[in-house]
Scaffold this motif. Structure first.
Motif, PDB file in Angstrom:
ATOM      1  N   ARG A  69       0.833  -1.206   0.000  1.00 32.05           N
ATOM      2  CA  ARG A  69       0.000   0.000   0.000  1.00 32.05           C
ATOM      3  C   ARG A  69       0.868   1.256   0.000  1.00 32.05           C
ATOM      4  N   THR A  70       1.922   1.236   0.813  1.00 25.60           N
ATOM      5  CA  THR A  70       2.848   2.378   0.833  1.00 25.60           C
ATOM      6  C   THR A  70       3.499   2.563  -0.527  1.00 25.60           C
TER       7      THR A  70
ATOM      8  N   VAL B 107       1.092   4.345  -2.827  1.00 27.15           N
ATOM      9  CA  VAL B 107       0.981   5.763  -2.483  1.00 27.15           C
ATOM     10  C   VAL B 107       2.184   6.529  -3.039  1.00 27.15           C
TER      11      VAL B 107
ATOM     12  N   CYS C 257       2.030   6.948  -6.819  1.00 23.35           N
ATOM     13  CA  CYS C 257       1.102   8.021  -7.183  1.00 23.35           C
ATOM     14  C   CYS C 257       1.744   9.389  -6.968  1.00 23.35           C
ATOM     15  N   PHE C 258       2.356   9.563  -5.813  1.00 26.86           N
ATOM     16  CA  PHE C 258       2.978  10.845  -5.484  1.00 26.86           C
ATOM     17  C   PHE C 258       4.096  11.201  -6.454  1.00 26.86           C
TER      18      PHE C 258
ATOM     19  N   VAL D 134      -5.258  10.943  -2.819  1.00 26.51           N
ATOM     20  CA  VAL D 134      -4.298   9.972  -2.283  1.00 26.51           C
ATOM     21  C   VAL D 134      -3.240  10.678  -1.444  1.00 26.51           C
ATOM     22  N   ILE D 135      -2.707  11.770  -1.963  1.00 28.79           N
ATOM     23  CA  ILE D 135      -1.672  12.515  -1.247  1.00 28.79           C
ATOM     24  C   ILE D 135      -2.221  13.073   0.062  1.00 28.79           C
TER      25      ILE D 135
ATOM     26  N   ARG E  78      -4.734  11.982   1.946  1.00 26.27           N
ATOM     27  CA  ARG E  78      -5.183  11.019   2.952  1.00 26.27           C
ATOM     28  C   ARG E  78      -4.102  10.020   3.358  1.00 26.27           C
ATOM     29  N   ALA E  79      -3.190   9.682   2.449  1.00 29.10           N
ATOM     30  CA  ALA E  79      -2.329   8.521   2.683  1.00 29.10           C
ATOM     31  C   ALA E  79      -0.889   8.853   3.075  1.00 29.10           C
ATOM     32  N   ILE E  80      -0.463  10.108   2.934  1.00 25.49           N
ATOM     33  CA  ILE E  80       0.898  10.457   3.362  1.00 25.49           C
ATOM     34  C   ILE E  80       0.809  11.041   4.766  1.00 25.49           C
TER      35      ILE E  80
END
Length: 441
Positions: free
Chosen positions: A246-247, A250, A253-254, A421-422, A424-426
């Motif tokens: 999952r990481t 993320v 995407c970033f 994504v950026i 919520r997930a970072i």
């Protein structure tokens, strides 16, 4: 007396190898060389197309040149795996020394390759081989240099140290553009006729300086401690992919967003400024050189801010900026006003700097035994898919649509997809334990 003098000399040498200035310079030097060499190619696209493709190829030769620019990024994931495993098992310094040496050799070779008129189709094939070698070596360079800086840094100065290393990206780009401007000025018409080759030979020689600087400092304390505990001998890649997929998504995407914006600026902007901005090649290079030097200064400022207020505010500001700034910036370039062009490009650089300063924190998310590979792999896969193809896709979109705004719409669409994504997930990583990646304070 002799023993006392010898012990004093050993202490002096040890202090030099552990000097913060030397450590940051060693980490930044190879990254400088990487971006110097990559920027040389992007900014020399027109003369490279004329040298390695038939004289009557026209725009197809330029497109082929941009395609070979992107080919280098295809090799980066393989380089990420190889150099990442070296860095996680044998040491950060070992991997970084090997990568900078390979990068320099491949760059110098581009300057020495025969032209199309001399060997025909073999010329672009050899150019592609050199670019693949550049890309392979770059697969372990940037993320390794950041890892090296992070693991040497004082706990409250991590982002500042990484930002200094990261600023060598812009310094390398500025150094390349300045080198081209100087060679164009001195050589005149001879630059396109063959004098451009010396810029690549010079870039290759710079790698030797980076190698010497890296051999002159110690391995990071974090890796040294990890190795003493036996952690560096554990297989890291498979476990990392199983436990942290999952990481990895993320980060993919970033870095896709960061890569597109960065390489639309470094690899495509000189061409775009001539098409949409109506300014000469030398004027475009001069403007870009000045702005990249400014960005090299802004990066550590943002890094220092991130040490004080946290990483998330900066990365979120950069993500929003990528959505709202791109199209207006390209519209300003289309006005052909030099003031508007400078303002537009400055806005783009601030977005890149914000994303870069906040995004460096992703290294703190990863445990030490997979840190090198854990960032290198998604970073370089994203750059292979999006960053390396940015100049080619941008030019192809312009040619297909007839709209000079097509590249801006493309990058904005990617940034919009990545935005949630950026956000919520970072996570906020200030205060994380560098051995485990867990936030402790």
């Amino acid at each position: 007396m002799t023993e006392t003098v010898s012990e004093h000399g050993d202490e002096v040498r040890a202090r030099r190898r552990q000097s913060p200035a030397r450590i940051m310079l060693a980490g930044a030097s190879g990254n400088f060389v990487e971006w110097f060499d990559f920027t040389l190619y992007g900014f020399s696209a027109v003369v490279i197309a004329a040298t390695f493709f038939p004289a009557d190829s026209g725009s197809s030769g330029l497109l082929a040149t941009f395609a070979i620019y992107g080919v280098a990024f295809v090799a980066r994931p393989a380089g990420a795996v190889v150099f990442g495993r070296i860095g996680d098992r044998m040491g950060r310094r070992t991997a970084l020394s090997a990568s900078v040496l390979l990068m320099g050799a491949a760059t110098a070779a581009i300057g020495l390759l025969p032209s199309w008129s001399a060997i025909g189709i073999a010329a672009p094939i050899l150019l592609m081989v050199c670019r693949l070698a550049q890309g392979f070596s770059a697969g372990g360079e940037y993320t390794g240099a950041l890892t090296f800086g992070l693991e040497h840094a004082p706990p409250r100065r991590r982002m500042l140290w990484m930002a200094v290393v990261g600023s060598s990206t812009m310094l390398g780009a500025a150094g390349a553009t300045l080198t081209i401007v100087v060679f164009q000025t001195v050589a005149g018409d001879a630059f396109a006729a063959g004098a451009w080759r010396w810029t690549f030979v010079f870039g290759g020689l710079l790698s030797l300086v980076g190698l010497l600087l890296r051999l002159g400092v110690d391995e990071t304390p974090v890796f040294t401690e990890l190795k003493e505990d036996g952690g560096a001998r554990r297989p890291g890649l498979g476990r990392m992919l199983r436990e942290r997929w999952r990481t990895m998504l993320v980060l993919l995407c970033f870095f896709g967003v960061v890569g597109v914006i960065t390489h639309m600026f470094l690899g495509y902007m000189p061409t775009y400024l001539a098409q949409a901005g109506g300014i000469s090649s030398s004027a475009a290079l001069t403007v870009i050189t000045g702005l990249t030097l400014f960005a090299a200064f802004v990066g550590p400022v943002f890094g220092s801010v991130a040490d004080r207020v946290g990483r998330r505010p900066l990365v979120r500001a950069g993500a929003v900026g990528a959505v709202v700034v791109l199209v207006p910036a390209y519209l300003l370039i289309g006005t052909r006003s030099m003031v508007a062009i400078v303002f537009a490009m400055l806005a783009l650089l601030i977005v890149v700097s914000l994303l870069g300063a906040g995004g460096m924190a992703v290294l703190e998310m990863l445990p030490a035994d997979v840190r090198y590979t854990g960032m290198a792999l998604p970073y370089n896969v994203a750059y292979a898919l999006f960053a390396g193809t940015a100049p080619l896709v941008s030019q192809a979109l312009v040619d297909a649509s007839g709209s000079l705004l097509a590249p801006a719409f493309y990058a904005t669409a990617l940034a919009l997809i990545a935005l949630p994504v950026i956000f919520r997930a970072i996570p906020e990583t200030r205060g994380s334990d560098l051995r485990t990646g867990v936030v402790t304070s």
